[in-house]
Design a protein around this motif. Structure first.
Motif, mmCIF file in Angstrom:
data_model
loop_
_atom_site.group_PDB
_atom_site.id
_atom_site.type_symbol
_atom_site.label_atom_id
_atom_site.label_comp_id
_atom_site.label_asym_id
_atom_site.label_seq_id
_atom_site.Cartn_x
_atom_site.Cartn_y
_atom_site.Cartn_z
ATOM 1 N N PRO A 185 0.873 -1.256 -0.057
ATOM 2 C CA PRO A 185 -0.052 0.085 -0.066
ATOM 3 C C PRO A 185 0.738 1.430 -0.108
ATOM 4 O O PRO A 185 0.532 2.128 -0.751
ATOM 5 C CB PRO A 185 -0.675 0.096 1.224
ATOM 6 N N THR A 186 1.952 1.495 0.750
ATOM 7 C CA THR A 186 2.673 2.599 0.795
ATOM 8 C C THR A 186 3.373 2.713 -0.577
ATOM 9 O O THR A 186 3.337 4.054 -1.117
ATOM 10 C CB THR A 186 4.038 2.219 1.763
ATOM 11 N N ILE B 30 0.463 4.054 -2.848
ATOM 12 C CA ILE B 30 0.128 5.439 -2.391
ATOM 13 C C ILE B 30 1.114 6.368 -2.940
ATOM 14 O O ILE B 30 1.011 7.412 -3.301
ATOM 15 C CB ILE B 30 -0.196 5.680 -1.066
ATOM 16 N N THR C 85 0.822 9.532 -5.479
ATOM 17 C CA THR C 85 1.105 10.962 -5.003
ATOM 18 C C THR C 85 2.050 11.641 -5.868
ATOM 19 O O THR C 85 1.945 12.647 -6.268
ATOM 20 C CB THR C 85 1.662 10.834 -3.540
ATOM 21 N N ILE D 24 -4.668 14.036 -3.699
ATOM 22 C CA ILE D 24 -4.293 12.606 -2.994
ATOM 23 C C ILE D 24 -4.663 12.906 -1.666
ATOM 24 O O ILE D 24 -5.016 11.949 -1.025
ATOM 25 C CB ILE D 24 -2.892 12.382 -3.513
ATOM 26 N N GLY D 25 -4.135 13.827 -1.055
ATOM 27 C CA GLY D 25 -4.435 14.086 0.257
ATOM 28 C C GLY D 25 -5.919 14.223 0.614
ATOM 29 O O GLY D 25 -6.153 13.366 1.719
ATOM 30 N N LEU E 217 -8.014 12.511 -1.019
ATOM 31 C CA LEU E 217 -8.579 10.891 -1.110
ATOM 32 C C LEU E 217 -8.247 10.314 0.196
ATOM 33 O O LEU E 217 -9.143 9.797 0.733
ATOM 34 C CB LEU E 217 -7.846 10.329 -2.463
ATOM 35 N N LEU E 218 -7.072 10.408 0.694
ATOM 36 C CA LEU E 218 -6.662 9.708 1.899
ATOM 37 C C LEU E 218 -7.304 10.084 3.072
ATOM 38 O O LEU E 218 -8.031 9.243 3.825
ATOM 39 C CB LEU E 218 -5.091 9.856 2.066
ATOM 40 N N LEU E 219 -7.492 11.442 3.454
ATOM 41 C CA LEU E 219 -8.404 11.873 4.317
ATOM 42 C C LEU E 219 -9.885 11.503 4.122
ATOM 43 O O LEU E 219 -10.599 11.091 5.194
ATOM 44 C CB LEU E 219 -8.633 13.472 4.240
ATOM 45 N N THR E 220 -10.463 11.368 3.003
ATOM 46 C CA THR E 220 -11.822 11.072 2.719
ATOM 47 C C THR E 220 -12.034 9.552 3.369
ATOM 48 O O THR E 220 -12.867 9.049 4.008
ATOM 49 C CB THR E 220 -12.255 11.100 1.329
ATOM 50 N N LEU E 221 -10.802 8.521 3.059
ATOM 51 C CA LEU E 221 -10.789 7.243 3.613
ATOM 52 C C LEU E 221 -10.756 7.270 4.963
ATOM 53 O O LEU E 221 -11.442 6.476 5.732
ATOM 54 C CB LEU E 221 -9.740 6.604 2.894
ATOM 55 N N GLY E 222 -9.941 8.112 5.542
ATOM 56 C CA GLY E 222 -9.795 8.323 6.856
ATOM 57 C C GLY E 222 -11.036 8.729 7.430
ATOM 58 O O GLY E 222 -11.569 8.283 8.627
#
Lengths: 468, 219
Positions: free
Chosen positions: A100-101, A104, A108, B122-123, B125-130
């Motif tokens: 996963p890292t 992502i 990014t 992307i930030g 997207l990740l925050l939404t998953l969080g």
């Protein structure tokens, strides 16, 4: 990227702006329509599908099969499949952290990895096909997420099929795509790359279909959750009838336990009075049921002590039942009847009438591990076939069936005149409408489903009025 | 009369300049795929509004969380609708944010001069998953409890740091009242604040560079 290219890009964009549209109202108009559609969809989903409920969290219920939110299912399946790989599969963090890292990280840094100015799809075959394969794999992994890797018969075939579908084919496809892209240098060959990803997609769908055929998804076990107060009281009463009645009696006022092995003659306090209900709040009563009161003879009923014990939700239902039935500060809502009342000539069925009656009045003793002459009543089959007197307990169309005799206050005696089966229930007696249901059911052939019962319905023949 | 009122407000707020700079802008020809970003924003607002309503009745403690949600569903007028929208909105938001990301990838809109917009995306997207991960625990039912148990276990498998991450997420070695409390705090304060901030920057960058156009054969 040099300044010349940047200038070209900016000039190109200015030309596009010249023959474009206005943000207001052209773009906003479309945005508003989509937002409105989304809102309507949400209201419809909330109204007609609602939110799936589940019993209260119970940390002691270790048998519960965990399942993440649907959008993490692909990751879960990926981990399960990765675990299939020999040797490497044992190093868990490779799959849980590293993959996963990297994923992502690549996503990014995409603008700094893919630095070519080209935007048209034929010049970006590699990123597009790679992304396509990965997203397609994510969708398929989500779809097969409910299929276990080992089938019920112990075959590892479903796991192998899934690993080929989810890891092997996409992995191979990615390698081929990279090879095709870099063999020719700058210009990626469009047709071969499309063919490769198309072929991989078809193969993946094929293996996914094979997985579904080999191991159909296990039907989710329905968890019954009582949502309304009436449902909770009713569920509590059923649970009380099974687990508590033996010692506390159906009205909770028992002070000396009778007829329970190991607790015979034990003096207990009644649980239906103010002494108990006014001094203990809901949480305290729930704790007594959960942890028991060893000195007072109360067994612990929680799952922590007994894997087949009661869950937190179930204990809460019992407490609700006690409050609304015995606590005079609470007003009991109008409850639904235990079973629909019968018209003249109507035949009751096991599913609709007998099952709830048995649950309320009989199962407490007539289940495995209790003193009941081996007569178990937890299912239709058991009622008809178990028991020391199985051939005489329930006889179609016979008013002398043992069951009908004992529920009507007639004990069964053997040749020596000793009691073979006592009256049922041992304490108290069934309401007359319940006895009526039993008589009608046995006399009319004991149908299982409502349809079978409806087929037996005989409209009452009008009594002929004597003509003068 | 109205003219006077308008002039007074205009003099102090400068609405005209706002209109000229924000709304009356030229854009390249777009299609329906271009609405996914604003749809994500709309869902963020919907989730915020319904979420605020839910906090009125929700109690973040293991003793009361489950019952408070039962009450929202059965006792509060239209509580079922608010919770239903919040529940389904969460799933839909994840789908739409993801498809929005795919659209930008396919049209290569992340390239010069919009690299930073992608990074912030992307930030988001990740925050939404969080948000999805923290929000899922709050009903405190069996599905939520065990999903979070396993989810935090996975986070705990990081080499060396795993144990620390696990304890930081759970507030101790096991899921407890502390876990619920900190997931709640993250879900209603921390993550939404971060999301709102990044959305602001994302929007500023979109207005600054304009929406990208659909590439043609020679690009």
């Amino acid at each position: 990227m040099n300044d010349e290219t940047k200038k070209q890009i900016n000039q190109r964009y200015d030309r596009e702006l010249q023959r474009g549209e206005r943000f207001w109202p052209d773009s906003i108009f479309k945005d508003v329509i989509v937002s409105l559609a989304i809102f309507i969809v949400l209201v419809l989903l909330a109204t007609f599908i609602g939110v799936e409920n589940s019993p209260k969290a119970d940390p002691s219920d270790t048998a519960y099969i965990p399942r993440p939110e649907w959008y993490f299912l692909f990751l879960f399946k990926f981990l399960a499949l990765y675990g299939q790989i020999p040797l490497l599969g044992k190093v868990e963090w490779l799959a849980t952290v590293l993959v996963p890292t990297i994923g992502i990280g690549l996503l990014t840094l995409l603008p700094f990895i893919d630095k070519s100015p080209w935007r048209y799809y034929t010049r970006r075959m590699l990123p597009l096909t790679v992304m396509g394969i990965i997203v397609f794999d994510m969708v398929l992994l989500t779809l097969v997420s409910d299929i276990p890797t080992v089938s019920e018969s112990g075959s590892k075939l479903p796991g192998i099929l899934q690993t080929v579908m989810g890891l092997a084919i996409p992995g191979l496809a990615l390698i081929v795509l990279y090879y095709l892209a870099y063999r020719r240098g700058e210009d990626s060959p469009v047709a071969p790359m499309l063919w490769t990803s198309g072929l991989a997609a078809v193969l993946m769908v094929g293996f996914a279909a094979a997985t579904f055929i080999v191991a159909p998804p296990v039907a989710k076990t329905e968890e019954t959750v009582a949502n309304t107060l009436i449902e909770q009281i009713s569920a509590g009463q059923d649970l009380y009838s099974v687990h508590c009645v033996e010692c506390h009696g159906d009205d909770g006022k028992v002070t000396v336990i009778e007829g329970v092995e190991g607790l015979e003659g034990k003096e207990i306090s009644p649980i239906n009075g103010r002494d108990m209900l006014y001094t203990l709040n809901d949480a305290a009563i729930a704790e007594v049921i959960n942890y028991g009161r060893p000195d007072a003879g109360m067994n612990p009923f929680g799952k922590a002590y007994n894997p087949e014990g009661l869950t937190k939700s179930e204990i809460d239902y019992i407490v609700t039942f006690m409050r609304y039935n015995w606590d005079d500060r609470f007003e009991k809502p109008v409850m639904k009847p235990l079973f629909p009342s019968l018209a003249d000539g109507e035949v009751p069925s096991y599913d609709v009438h007998i099952a709830p009656i048995v649950k309320r009045y009989c199962i407490s003793c007539h289940r495995a591990g209790k003193d009941n002459n081996n007569f178990l009543m937890t299912s239709y089959q058991e009622i008809l076939t178990t028991g020391d007197q199985a051939d005489k307990n329930l006889v179609k169309g016979d008013m002398n069936s043992y069951l009908l005799q004992v529920i009507q206050g007639q004990a069964i005696l053997d040749e020596k005149g000793e009691e073979l089966i006592g009256v049922m229930p041992p304490k108290g007696h069934l309401p007359t409408d319940v006895i009526d249901v039993w008589i009608r059911w046995i006399m009319n052939g004991m149908p299982q489903t409502a349809e079978e019962a409806a087929a037996l319905y005989v409209p009452p023949t009008p009594v002929p009025t004597p003509t003068p | 009369m109205w003219k006077k009122v308008y002039d007074w407000i205009e003099e102090r707020l400068g609405l005209k300049a706002l209109y000229d700079n924000l709304l009356d802008r030229p854009e390249p020809k777009g299609n329906w795929w271009n609405t996914l970003g604003s749809a994500s924003l709309f869902l963020f607002v919907i989730q915020g509004l319904t979420g605020i309503f839910l906090t009125v009745y929700y109690t973040p403690s293991p003793d009361h969380a489950y019952d408070s949600i039962q009450y929202i569903m059965n006792g509060v007028a239209f509580g079922w609708l608010i919770r239903g929208i919040h529940h389904w909105g969460a799933s839909l938001m994840i789908i739409i944010v993801f498809v929005h990301m795919l659209r930008v990838f396919v049209t290569a809109s992340f390239k010069y001069p919009r690299e930073l917009t992608w990074l912030i995306g992307i930030g988001l997207l990740l925050l939404t998953l969080g948000m999805g991960f923290t929000g899922y625990l709050l009903p405190w039912h069996q599905m939520a409890y065990w999903a979070t148990t396993v989810g935090t276990q996975i986070a705990g498998s990081v080499p060396f740091l795993g144990d620390f991450i696990l304890k930081a997420l759970r507030g101790g070695p096991d899921l407890s009242a502390l876990t619920l409390q900190r997931f709640f705090a993250a879900h209603i304060w921390l993550l939404p604040a971060a999301l709102a901030g990044l959305i602001g920057v994302h929007l500023y960058l979109i207005i600054k560079h304009g929406e990208s156009h659909y590439p043609s054969r020679d690009e």
